[in-house]
Scaffold this motif. Sequence first.
Motif, PDB file in Angstrom:
ATOM      1  N   ALA A   1      12.837  -3.551  16.735  1.00 54.40           N
ATOM      2  CA  ALA A   1      12.091  -2.620  15.885  1.00 54.40           C
ATOM      3  C   ALA A   1      12.525  -2.744  14.427  1.00 54.40           C
ATOM      4  O   ALA A   1      11.701  -2.662  13.509  1.00 54.40           O
ATOM      5  N   ILE A   2      13.813  -2.966  14.212  1.00 52.33           N
ATOM      6  CA  ILE A   2      14.323  -3.104  12.846  1.00 52.33           C
ATOM      7  C   ILE A   2      13.779  -4.378  12.199  1.00 52.33           C
ATOM      8  O   ILE A   2      13.446  -4.393  11.009  1.00 52.33           O
ATOM      9  N   VAL A   3      13.681  -5.451  12.977  1.00 52.87           N
ATOM     10  CA  VAL A   3      13.098  -6.694  12.461  1.00 52.87           C
ATOM     11  C   VAL A   3      11.667  -6.451  12.003  1.00 52.87           C
ATOM     12  O   VAL A   3      11.254  -6.896  10.916  1.00 52.87           O
ATOM     13  N   ILE A   4      10.911  -5.723  12.809  1.00 51.25           N
ATOM     14  CA  ILE A   4       9.514  -5.434  12.459  1.00 51.25           C
ATOM     15  C   ILE A   4       9.435  -4.631  11.168  1.00 51.25           C
ATOM     16  O   ILE A   4       8.621  -4.925  10.283  1.00 51.25           O
ATOM     17  N   VAL A   5      10.309  -3.628  11.030  1.00 51.54           N
ATOM     18  CA  VAL A   5      10.322  -2.816   9.808  1.00 51.54           C
ATOM     19  C   VAL A   5      10.664  -3.678   8.596  1.00 51.54           C
ATOM     20  O   VAL A   5      10.038  -3.571   7.534  1.00 51.54           O
ATOM     21  N   GLY A   6      11.654  -4.552   8.751  1.00 52.23           N
ATOM     22  CA  GLY A   6      12.039  -5.429   7.647  1.00 52.23           C
ATOM     23  C   GLY A   6      10.909  -6.351   7.223  1.00 52.23           C
ATOM     24  O   GLY A   6      10.664  -6.547   6.025  1.00 52.23           O
ATOM     25  N   LEU A   7      10.196  -6.906   8.202  1.00 53.54           N
ATOM     26  CA  LEU A   7       9.084  -7.802   7.882  1.00 53.54           C
ATOM     27  C   LEU A   7       7.920  -7.037   7.251  1.00 53.54           C
ATOM     28  O   LEU A   7       7.258  -7.539   6.338  1.00 53.54           O
ATOM     29  N   LEU A   8       7.679  -5.825   7.733  1.00 51.33           N
ATOM     30  CA  LEU A   8       6.612  -5.013   7.142  1.00 51.33           C
ATOM     31  C   LEU A   8       6.913  -4.668   5.690  1.00 51.33           C
ATOM     32  O   LEU A   8       5.999  -4.563   4.861  1.00 51.33           O
ATOM     33  N   SER A   9       8.193  -4.506   5.371  1.00 53.89           N
ATOM     34  CA  SER A   9       8.561  -4.148   3.999  1.00 53.89           C
ATOM     35  C   SER A   9       8.171  -5.227   2.998  1.00 53.89           C
ATOM     36  O   SER A   9       7.925  -4.934   1.822  1.00 53.89           O
ATOM     37  N   ILE A  10       8.109  -6.485   3.450  1.00 58.04           N
ATOM     38  CA  ILE A  10       7.723  -7.566   2.535  1.00 58.04           C
ATOM     39  C   ILE A  10       6.280  -8.021   2.761  1.00 58.04           C
ATOM     40  O   ILE A  10       5.839  -9.012   2.174  1.00 58.04           O
ATOM     41  N   ALA A  11       5.561  -7.299   3.614  1.00 57.57           N
ATOM     42  CA  ALA A  11       4.152  -7.633   3.849  1.00 57.57           C
ATOM     43  C   ALA A  11       3.204  -6.654   3.178  1.00 57.57           C
ATOM     44  O   ALA A  11       2.038  -6.979   2.936  1.00 57.57           O
ATOM     45  N   VAL A  12       3.697  -5.457   2.843  1.00 59.93           N
ATOM     46  CA  VAL A  12       2.827  -4.409   2.303  1.00 59.93           C
ATOM     47  C   VAL A  12       2.246  -4.797   0.951  1.00 59.93           C
ATOM     48  O   VAL A  12       1.024  -4.726   0.729  1.00 59.93           O
ATOM     49  N   ALA A  13       3.102  -5.205   0.015  1.00 60.36           N
ATOM     50  CA  ALA A  13       2.631  -5.488  -1.350  1.00 60.36           C
ATOM     51  C   ALA A  13       1.641  -6.652  -1.406  1.00 60.36           C
ATOM     52  O   ALA A  13       0.564  -6.513  -1.997  1.00 60.36           O
ATOM     53  N   PRO A  14       1.963  -7.826  -0.809  1.00 63.97           N
ATOM     54  CA  PRO A  14       0.964  -8.906  -0.858  1.00 63.97           C
ATOM     55  C   PRO A  14      -0.327  -8.548  -0.141  1.00 63.97           C
ATOM     56  O   PRO A  14      -1.407  -8.998  -0.539  1.00 63.97           O
ATOM     57  N   SER A  15      -0.229  -7.726   0.909  1.00 62.25           N
ATOM     58  CA  SER A  15      -1.444  -7.303   1.614  1.00 62.25           C
ATOM     59  C   SER A  15      -2.327  -6.462   0.700  1.00 62.25           C
ATOM     60  O   SER A  15      -3.552  -6.632   0.669  1.00 62.25           O
ATOM     61  N   PHE A  16      -1.705  -5.557  -0.049  1.00 63.62           N
ATOM     62  CA  PHE A  16      -2.484  -4.726  -0.971  1.00 63.62           C
ATOM     63  C   PHE A  16      -3.087  -5.570  -2.087  1.00 63.62           C
ATOM     64  O   PHE A  16      -4.249  -5.408  -2.448  1.00 63.62           O
ATOM     65  N   TRP A  17      -2.295  -6.480  -2.647  1.00 62.95           N
ATOM     66  CA  TRP A  17      -2.813  -7.352  -3.715  1.00 62.95           C
ATOM     67  C   TRP A  17      -4.000  -8.174  -3.208  1.00 62.95           C
ATOM     68  O   TRP A  17      -4.974  -8.375  -3.922  1.00 62.95           O
ATOM     69  N   SER A  18      -3.901  -8.651  -1.980  1.00 60.40           N
ATOM     70  CA  SER A  18      -4.988  -9.463  -1.429  1.00 60.40           C
ATOM     71  C   SER A  18      -6.234  -8.628  -1.166  1.00 60.40           C
ATOM     72  O   SER A  18      -7.346  -9.161  -1.122  1.00 60.40           O
ATOM     73  N   LEU A  19      -6.059  -7.329  -1.013  1.00 62.38           N
ATOM     74  CA  LEU A  19      -7.194  -6.446  -0.746  1.00 62.38           C
ATOM     75  C   LEU A  19      -7.972  -6.110  -2.014  1.00 62.38           C
ATOM     76  O   LEU A  19      -9.158  -5.771  -1.948  1.00 62.38           O
ATOM     77  N   THR A  20      -7.337  -6.236  -3.179  1.00 62.59           N
ATOM     78  CA  THR A  20      -7.975  -5.791  -4.427  1.00 62.59           C
ATOM     79  C   THR A  20      -9.257  -6.548  -4.774  1.00 62.59           C
ATOM     80  O   THR A  20     -10.218  -5.917  -5.235  1.00 62.59           O
ATOM     81  N   PRO A  21      -9.343  -7.882  -4.597  1.00 58.21           N
ATOM     82  CA  PRO A  21     -10.632  -8.532  -4.901  1.00 58.21           C
ATOM     83  C   PRO A  21     -11.763  -8.020  -4.020  1.00 58.21           C
ATOM     84  O   PRO A  21     -12.909  -7.920  -4.468  1.00 58.21           O
ATOM     85  N   THR A  22     -11.441  -7.689  -2.772  1.00 60.93           N
ATOM     86  CA  THR A  22     -12.462  -7.190  -1.853  1.00 60.93           C
ATOM     87  C   THR A  22     -12.891  -5.784  -2.237  1.00 60.93           C
ATOM     88  O   THR A  22     -14.087  -5.469  -2.259  1.00 60.93           O
TER      89      THR A  22
END
Length: 717
Positions: free
Chosen positions: A513-534
């Motif tokens: 579970a901690i691994v998942i949280v750590g990976l999510l912490s570095i996935a949130v920002a690029p995911s949001f940036w990628s959503l902005t053109p859409t």
Amino acid sequence: MNEPTDKKPNFFQRHKVDWVLAIILLIALGLYGYGTWKTGSANDFYTSAITSMTQSFKNFWYASFDPAGYITVDKPPVALWFMAISAKILGVSNFSVVLPSVLFGVGSVYLMYRLVTPYFGRFAGRIAALVMTITPIVVADSRTNNMDATLIYFLLLAIWMLQKSINKHNMYWLIGSFATIGFAFNIKMLQAFMIIPAMLIFYWLASNDSWKKKIGKLSLATIALVVFTLSWPLSVDMTSANNRPYEGGSQHNSVLELAFGYNGTQRLLGQTTGTGGAFKGMGSSSSKSSNQPGGNTKSNSNNKMTPPSGKMGKFNPSKNMKSRGNFPGGNNRGGMKMNGKGGMGGAGGAFNIGTAGPLRLFQSALGPQISWLLPFSIIGMIAAFIGFADPKRKWYQLTTRQKHTVLWTGWLVPVYGFFSVASFFHPYYTIMLAPAIAALAGLGLAAMLDLFKRFGLNNYKAYFLPLAIVVTAGLQAWYVSSYYAWLSVLILVVAVLASILLLVFKAKPAGKAIVIVGLLSIAVAPSFWSLTPTLAKESAAIPTAGPDLLTSGGNNSGGIGNGTVNTKLLNYLTKHQGNAKYLFATADSGTAAPYIIKTKKAVMAMGGFNGTDPAMTLSKFKQLVKSGQVKYYLDEGKSGSTNSTIVNWIKKHAKKVSASEYGGSTSTTSSSNSMTFTMKKGASAKMAKPSGKQSMNMGGGPSNMSNGTLYDLSSIY
């Protein structure tokens, strides 16, 4: 006892469907495709060519910019062929010209999965596909009619064929792989060759053939590469100049010159043709240039940097707009988004490419478009070479997984090196790095998880995963800091805590579970940036991603050709065109493109994209005027044109049409979501009060605001 049944297995039983991959592909389709039917004309320069290519096979074959076949665009035609076919079937529209890029973008995500999964497992393949999907510049670029999404797909297809040739020991797949690279050359020229070193090294390491057979097969593959590379360029260059359009972007009407000059060495060393000199603003060799994460910053007299205000200041086109449509200041964070070659590009700018050097791709000019997970991929790459090694072999005896890691490293290194030193490219070209970053992130994560499980805290190999999370989070926090300070802190805190807890609870059930949280912490920002053109329904000539698009409204120009067509001028020209071949002539494509898209009539861009191609001579132009093929010339007073002799002749001999004859002013109309400018003769341009979202469609060439002087050439003879 069970009775026998004749029931056949269904599709899902015959084909193992990865439902996680299916969800990723649907996400990609949504990100790349949603709202593309409302995005305006994307890159007007290419949309004009697509419009022209649907009208005749000659225009289709040569990628003619205009319906009359006067001059071509400055790229090969293959990507535009797909777009023209789409437009021919569906009609020229916002959606049809972008649809091929959307489909090729989704196809690239699928290929990433297929390229990684067989060698590193389904988990690694899913991660690679997901990283490719949420890379911001991939999203932004796949929503346009630029060539890059198409190019990436065919490069990945070539890699797939190469892997297949090794697995099946089949020479024909190898030949097909290199032939596909030759085909890709005719999408965006030498950019396709950047992965050839990786392909050669990988084949040499992975093939079980003897060195003699390897040389023989690679020789045949090289022949296929040369044939498919040169077939179209030679067919053009060997055709009489009188029987084809002028090759746009070249100085001597040659595709090969275009390939190795403007689209070749000049991309590395700096542009010296087509503009009368190198572009200003294409990076800096000075160490004093700004790399603040917010983008545009102001410098005072003491060279101290002050933070951007985020407010949109007064804008006077007559003072601020440079001769080729470049807007000063580069990145205008929180301000207007200029959608055109030579204009501002949302979060970056058309030529805001940072300071040349080994860390350029981490700087704020390019990093928020491509480099969110680059540290993770680099650390993962190192972990892969270590973790996938066979301790029973010598260090140079690579395992299959190590050889495939070499393949993606071989893609990353030369492309990274090029963008670190190159002088002339747009930020969205960095999409070339996306496949390597995605693949290394997927296989690297698999390697780091394996090392973390196998080794104790007394071994350095266990620390790759927490290190990758913390370093990546640090870079992301810097990118985010000038937009959302709270998110910057949150990313750092969660990533650091997760990394510490990983070490504390390493052998306990909570570790997963901690691994998942750590990976999510570095996935949130690029995911949001990628959503902005859409979210912004963005489809710009210079695609970018970032929160700026949400404040500027993106390129929501409403419809093809509406952004910069002066309707009163158009009505006048249409009424008085008579039997003239061209609706009018002008200096460059920026002015011509919207009228071609709107009317599907021929408009002559005498000097091509920038107005600097020597495609027309004075004597030839006089003949066209005398024969009645060109009746009007629209002069916008742009400097730098190679056709100044022709323009001076026009001004000396032609009759100037009174502005009152076509409305008394030159209004550039746009959609309800765009700003409207009114240019009156003798007055500086003033910005009208914006209605709706603040955006301007500056698509196409250097400048396409029709506020020039119209000349009647029929009065000369």
